[in-house]
Design a protein around this motif. Structure first.
Motif, PDB file in Angstrom:
ATOM      1  N   TRP B  74       0.813  -1.221   0.000  1.00 37.17           N
ATOM      2  CA  TRP B  74       0.000   0.000   0.000  1.00 37.17           C
ATOM      3  C   TRP B  74       0.842   1.264   0.000  1.00 37.17           C
ATOM      4  O   TRP B  74       0.322   2.360  -0.199  1.00 37.17           O
ATOM      5  CB  TRP B  74      -0.965  -0.011   1.197  1.00 37.17           C
ATOM      6  CG  TRP B  74      -2.007  -1.068   1.053  1.00 37.17           C
ATOM      7  CD1 TRP B  74      -1.998  -2.304   1.625  1.00 37.17           C
ATOM      8  CD2 TRP B  74      -3.198  -1.023   0.243  1.00 37.17           C
ATOM      9  NE1 TRP B  74      -3.110  -3.028   1.230  1.00 37.17           N
ATOM     10  CE2 TRP B  74      -3.861  -2.267   0.387  1.00 37.17           C
ATOM     11  CE3 TRP B  74      -3.761  -0.059  -0.580  1.00 37.17           C
ATOM     12  CZ2 TRP B  74      -5.057  -2.556  -0.265  1.00 37.17           C
ATOM     13  CZ3 TRP B  74      -4.959  -0.347  -1.240  1.00 37.17           C
ATOM     14  CH2 TRP B  74      -5.588  -1.582  -1.079  1.00 37.17           C
ATOM     15  N   TYR B  79      -2.847   8.375  -0.167  1.00 38.39           N
ATOM     16  CA  TYR B  79      -4.268   8.744  -0.062  1.00 38.39           C
ATOM     17  C   TYR B  79      -4.416   9.996   0.800  1.00 38.39           C
ATOM     18  O   TYR B  79      -3.839  10.090   1.871  1.00 38.39           O
ATOM     19  CB  TYR B  79      -5.029   7.561   0.550  1.00 38.39           C
ATOM     20  CG  TYR B  79      -6.482   7.826   0.914  1.00 38.39           C
ATOM     21  CD1 TYR B  79      -7.347   8.419   0.003  1.00 38.39           C
ATOM     22  CD2 TYR B  79      -6.978   7.446   2.148  1.00 38.39           C
ATOM     23  CE1 TYR B  79      -8.677   8.638   0.335  1.00 38.39           C
ATOM     24  CE2 TYR B  79      -8.299   7.654   2.486  1.00 38.39           C
ATOM     25  CZ  TYR B  79      -9.152   8.254   1.570  1.00 38.39           C
ATOM     26  OH  TYR B  79     -10.461   8.471   1.903  1.00 38.39           O
ATOM     27  N   PRO B  81      -7.455  11.839   2.390  1.00 38.69           N
ATOM     28  CA  PRO B  81      -8.917  11.831   2.566  1.00 38.69           C
ATOM     29  C   PRO B  81      -9.483  13.237   2.765  1.00 38.69           C
ATOM     30  O   PRO B  81      -8.745  14.186   3.036  1.00 38.69           O
ATOM     31  CB  PRO B  81      -9.112  10.995   3.835  1.00 38.69           C
ATOM     32  CG  PRO B  81      -7.809  11.022   4.551  1.00 38.69           C
ATOM     33  CD  PRO B  81      -6.742  11.367   3.570  1.00 38.69           C
ATOM     34  N   VAL B  98       2.559  13.037  12.415  1.00 33.54           N
ATOM     35  CA  VAL B  98       1.489  12.752  11.448  1.00 33.54           C
ATOM     36  C   VAL B  98       2.080  12.264  10.125  1.00 33.54           C
ATOM     37  O   VAL B  98       1.611  11.280   9.542  1.00 33.54           O
ATOM     38  CB  VAL B  98       0.604  14.001  11.216  1.00 33.54           C
ATOM     39  CG1 VAL B  98      -0.363  13.775  10.065  1.00 33.54           C
ATOM     40  CG2 VAL B  98      -0.159  14.351  12.472  1.00 33.54           C
ATOM     41  N   ALA B 100       4.914  10.833   9.622  1.00 30.52           N
ATOM     42  CA  ALA B 100       5.538   9.512   9.822  1.00 30.52           C
ATOM     43  C   ALA B 100       4.511   8.374   9.673  1.00 30.52           C
ATOM     44  O   ALA B 100       4.872   7.254   9.305  1.00 30.52           O
ATOM     45  CB  ALA B 100       6.205   9.442  11.188  1.00 30.52           C
ATOM     46  N   LEU B 101       3.225   8.663   9.917  1.00 31.07           N
ATOM     47  CA  LEU B 101       2.190   7.625   9.779  1.00 31.07           C
ATOM     48  C   LEU B 101       2.129   7.079   8.346  1.00 31.07           C
ATOM     49  O   LEU B 101       1.730   5.947   8.126  1.00 31.07           O
ATOM     50  CB  LEU B 101       0.808   8.181  10.167  1.00 31.07           C
ATOM     51  CG  LEU B 101       0.632   8.606  11.628  1.00 31.07           C
ATOM     52  CD1 LEU B 101      -0.759   9.166  11.852  1.00 31.07           C
ATOM     53  CD2 LEU B 101       0.886   7.437  12.572  1.00 31.07           C
ATOM     54  N   GLY B 102       2.543   7.903   7.391  1.00 31.96           N
ATOM     55  CA  GLY B 102       2.555   7.472   5.989  1.00 31.96           C
ATOM     56  C   GLY B 102       3.595   6.409   5.693  1.00 31.96           C
ATOM     57  O   GLY B 102       3.617   5.839   4.607  1.00 31.96           O
ATOM     58  N   PHE B 150      -0.974  16.723   5.179  1.00 32.26           N
ATOM     59  CA  PHE B 150      -1.573  15.458   4.740  1.00 32.26           C
ATOM     60  C   PHE B 150      -1.032  15.027   3.370  1.00 32.26           C
ATOM     61  O   PHE B 150      -0.907  13.842   3.090  1.00 32.26           O
ATOM     62  CB  PHE B 150      -3.101  15.546   4.728  1.00 32.26           C
ATOM     63  CG  PHE B 150      -3.677  15.568   6.113  1.00 32.26           C
ATOM     64  CD1 PHE B 150      -3.366  14.556   7.016  1.00 32.26           C
ATOM     65  CD2 PHE B 150      -4.505  16.588   6.534  1.00 32.26           C
ATOM     66  CE1 PHE B 150      -3.866  14.574   8.301  1.00 32.26           C
ATOM     67  CE2 PHE B 150      -5.019  16.603   7.823  1.00 32.26           C
ATOM     68  CZ  PHE B 150      -4.695  15.590   8.709  1.00 32.26           C
ATOM     69  N   ARG B 153       2.159  13.423   4.163  1.00 34.01           N
ATOM     70  CA  ARG B 153       1.925  12.068   4.682  1.00 34.01           C
ATOM     71  C   ARG B 153       1.664  11.093   3.530  1.00 34.01           C
ATOM     72  O   ARG B 153       2.144   9.957   3.529  1.00 34.01           O
ATOM     73  CB  ARG B 153       0.730  12.082   5.643  1.00 34.01           C
ATOM     74  CG  ARG B 153       0.427  10.732   6.264  1.00 34.01           C
ATOM     75  CD  ARG B 153      -0.749  10.788   7.215  1.00 34.01           C
ATOM     76  NE  ARG B 153      -2.015  11.053   6.537  1.00 34.01           N
ATOM     77  CZ  ARG B 153      -3.208  11.006   7.114  1.00 34.01           C
ATOM     78  NH1 ARG B 153      -3.299  10.718   8.402  1.00 34.01           N
ATOM     79  NH2 ARG B 153      -4.308  11.264   6.451  1.00 34.01           N
ATOM     80  N   ALA B 154       0.906  11.578   2.519  1.00 31.16           N
ATOM     81  CA  ALA B 154       0.605  10.716   1.370  1.00 31.16           C
ATOM     82  C   ALA B 154       1.844  10.485   0.505  1.00 31.16           C
ATOM     83  O   ALA B 154       1.986   9.443  -0.120  1.00 31.16           O
ATOM     84  CB  ALA B 154      -0.510  11.342   0.539  1.00 31.16           C
TER      85      ALA B 154
END
Lengths: 269, 250
Positions: B74, B79, B81, B98, B100-102, B150, B153-154
Motif C-alpha cells: 500500500w 491517499y 482523505p 502525522v 511519519a504515519l505514511g 496530509f 503524509r501521502a
C-alpha cells in the motif's frame, strides 16, 4: 520523622509499588481511550468487574482470577454487540455494564454471606493489597505496557485516523480489540486501588490533564504517566495522614492536577 | 504506459441500495484524472472500494497487476482523505508524527520509525516548503498548512499514485491554486499518477488530462480534449455545461 516511619510500613510500600504500575498503565491506555472517545468503556467494564467479583465470591474463587477473564469476555461482548446488533458503542457499553451490576446485586442478594467483602470493592482499598495482588498488578501492568509499546504506531495511527490507518495496512479491527482487552485487564487491576465506582477516573483524568499540556503525542504519554504516578503517591500519603479514603483521595489529587492544567493552559498559553 | 489501477465491471451495494453500477476504467502511470459527478453519485464510495475500505459487491479491481485482495504494498498508493473538517482538535500530534504515519505500510511488528524514516519525513517537508512546521501541533495550523501536511503524509512513502478526495474543499482560492500547481508539478516532474475527486468541474480541466464522470454508473471516461469535442457528452450535459467544464482545458 513521621514521614520516614510512614515509608517503612510494608503495606504503604506495597501500595506505592502496585499503585505506581497500575496508575501508569491506566494513564497510557486512557490516552488512547479518551482520544478515541471510548472513555466510558472503563466505567462500563468496572461495573462488569463488580458482577464478576460477586460471582467469584459466590463460587469461592479468588476475585482477581475470576474477574480478569470475565471482564475480558465482557469487553469482547461490547465490541460484538456494537458490530453485529447495529447498536452504538455507548449503548453496547450501557447494556453490558447494566448486566454486570444487575448480576452482582442478584448474587449478593442470593448469597447473603459476602456482602461486606463485595461492597469493599465498590470503593477499593489499596492499603489492604495482598502480596499476590501486588505481584499480579505489577506483572499484568508490565504486560499491558509492553503490548502498548509493541503496537505503539498502530495504536497511534488507528486512534488518529482509523480510515487512513487501514490504507497503510494497519489492522484497525484487531487494534480496537487489543485496546478493549487491555482496558478490561487494567480495569480489574484498578478496582483494588480506587474501587468500581472510581476506576474510570484513573483512565480519564491523567489523559485529560496530559492533553491540556502536551505538544506531541509522545509528550502526552509521558505527562499522563507522570501525573498518574504523582497522584497515586500523593493520594496514598494524604489519605494516610489525613485519615481519608485512599481511592477517593487519589482521584481528587488527579482532579486537582487536571484543574491546574486547565488553569495553566487558559492563563499562560 | 503501465497500468496502475484496473477496474472491471465494478458494482457496490449498500444493503439493498445500488451505489455503483458496472464501472470500468483504468488509471495509467502519469495520468491526472479529475473524478466528478453530482452529490451522492458514488465518487467517494468508488475511491473507498479501490482502497479496500469498502468491500466489492461485484466486479474486479487490480492494483499494480494484482487482484486487490492479494495486494499488500500500500506504500505505492498515497491517499489524502477529505478530513480537514473532522480532525480531532484535541489530538496532540505534531506534524512530524502525522507525516511519519505514511511510512507504516509494509513494516512488520513492532513497527518503528527509524532515523532513516525521520530523514524521509524531513526531506518531504522540505520539498513541500513546510519544514518550519515540523514540531508544530497539527491542530494549530491553518487549513492550507494542514492540507500540505496530509499531502506530505501521502507522499512520504514515494507512491506511484495519489488519490485525493476533494482536496480543495477547505481551501481559499489562493491556497487552492497553489495546491493544484503543486500536485500538477508532482504529476509532471515525478510521474506520479493523480486520481482526484472534485466538485469544481469548471476548474479541474486546467490541470487534469483525463476526465471521469460518474453518476452511479460511468458516464464518461477519457481524455479531457475528447470530452470537450464529444457530441454524446454535449447532448448529456448540454452545450453550456460542457463549455463550463472545458473552458480552462488547454
Amino acid at each position: 520523622m513521621e514521614f520516614i516511619n510512614f515509608l517503612q510500613y510494608s503495606f504503604i510500600q506495597k501500595a506505592f509499588f502496585a499503585g505506581a504500575f497500575v496508575a501508569i498503565t491506566c494513564s497510557a491506555l486512557g490516552l488512547f481511550l479518551v482520544l478515541k472517545k471510548m472513555s466510558l468503556i472503563g466505567d462500563g467494564l468496572s461495573h462488569v468487574s463488580f458482577g464478576a467479583i460477586a460471582l467469584a465470591l459466590f463460587l469461592g474463587f479468588y476475585p482477581f482470577y475470576m474477574a480478569i477473564p470475565v471482564v475480558m469476555l465482557a469487553s469482547l461482548l461490547i465490541l460484538k454487540i456494537s458490530e453485529k446488533a447495529k447498536v452504538y458503542g455507548d449503548a453496547a457499553i450501557g447494556i453490558v455494564s447494566a448486566i454486570g451490576i444487575a448480576g452482582g446485586v442478584i448474587l449478593a442478594s442470593v448469597s447473603k454471606g459476602f456482602n461486606v467483602d463485595l461492597f469493599s470493592y465498590l470503593f477499593g482499598n489499596i492499603l489492604a493489597i495482598s502480596n499476590i495482588e501486588v505481584i499480579l498488578s505489577v506483572i499484568l501492568s508490565l504486560i499491558v505496557l509492553l503490548i502498548i509499546y509493541f503496537f505503539y504506531w498502530d495504536l497511534f495511527s488507528a486512534t488518529f485516523d482509523e480510515e487512513y490507518a487501514k490504507t497503510t495496512g494497519v489492522k484497525t479491527n484487531s487494534i480496537n480489540t487489543i485496546i478493549t482487552l487491555l482496558t478490561a485487564v487494567t480495569v480489574v487491576l484498578s478496582v483494588k486501588m480506587v474501587g468500581v465506582m472510581l476506576v474510570s477516573a484513573l483512565l480519564i483524568l491523567p489523559a485529560a490533564t496530559a492533553l491540556q499540556l502536551s505538544s506531541s503525542f509522545k509528550k502526552a504519554i509521558l505527562i499522563g504517566g507522570l501525573t498518574a504516578l504523582i497522584s497515586v503517591l500523593f493520594g496514598i500519603s494524604f489519605s494516610f495522614f489525613l485519615d481519608l479514603p485512599t481511592g477517593a483521595t487519589i482521584v481528587m489529587v488527579n482532579a486537582l492536577f487536571f484543574a491546574l492544567a486547565v488553569f495553566y493552559k487558559k492563563t499562560f498559553t | 504506459m503501465p497500468t496502475i489501477i484496473t477496474i472491471k465491471n465494478l458494482s457496490f451495494n449498500y444493503g439493498q441500495t445500488e451505489i455503483l453500477k458496472d464501472i470500468s476504467f483504468a488509471v495509467e502511470s502519469g495520468d491526472f484524472i479529475g473524478l466528478a459527478g453530482p452529490n451522492g453519485a458514488g465518487k467517494t464510495t468508488l475511491i473507498k472500494v479501490i482502497l479496500g475500505l469498502l468491500p466489492i459487491t461485484k466486479g474486479e479491481i487490480e492494483l499494480f497487476d494484482k487482484q486487490q485482495k492479494n495486494f499488500s504494498d500500500w506504500s505505492k498508493i498515497g491517499y489524502l482523505p477529505q478530513k480537514l473538517a473532522t480532525i480531532n482538535s484535541l489530538f496532540p500530534a505534531t506534524v512530524n508524527e502525522v507525516v511519519a504515519l505514511g511510512l507504516l505500510s509494509g513494516k512488520t511488528l513492532p513497527k518503528r520509525i527509524t532515523k532513516n524514516d525521520q530523514k524521509k519525513v524531513g526531506a518531504i517537508l522540505e520539498e513541500l516548503g513546510i519544514s518550519d512546521l515540523k514540531k508544530r501541533m497539527l491542530s494549530e495550523l491553518s487549513g492550507g498548512q494542514q492540507q500540505k501536511v496530509f499531502l506530505a503524509r501521502a507522499l512520504v512513502s514515494s507512491p506511484e499514485i495519489l488519490i485525493f478526495d476533494e482536496p480543495s474543499t477547505a481551501l481559499d482560492p489562493e491556497s487552492r491554486e497553489s495546491f493544484f500547481k503543486l500536485i500538477k508539478k508532482l504529476n509532471e516532474k515525478k510521474g506520479i499518477a493523480i486520481l482526484l475527486i472534485t466538485h469544481d468541474t469548471s476548474y479541474i480541466g486546467k490541470y487534469a488530462n483525463k476526465f471521469l464522470y460518474v453518476d452511479k454508473e460511468l458516464i464518461y471516461f477519457g481524455k479531457f480534449s475528447d470530452f470537450c469535442r464529444s457530441a454524446k457528452m454535449n447532448s448529456y450535459f448540454g452545450k453550456y455545461e460542457q463549455h463550463i467544464i472545458c473552458h480552462q482545458h488547454n
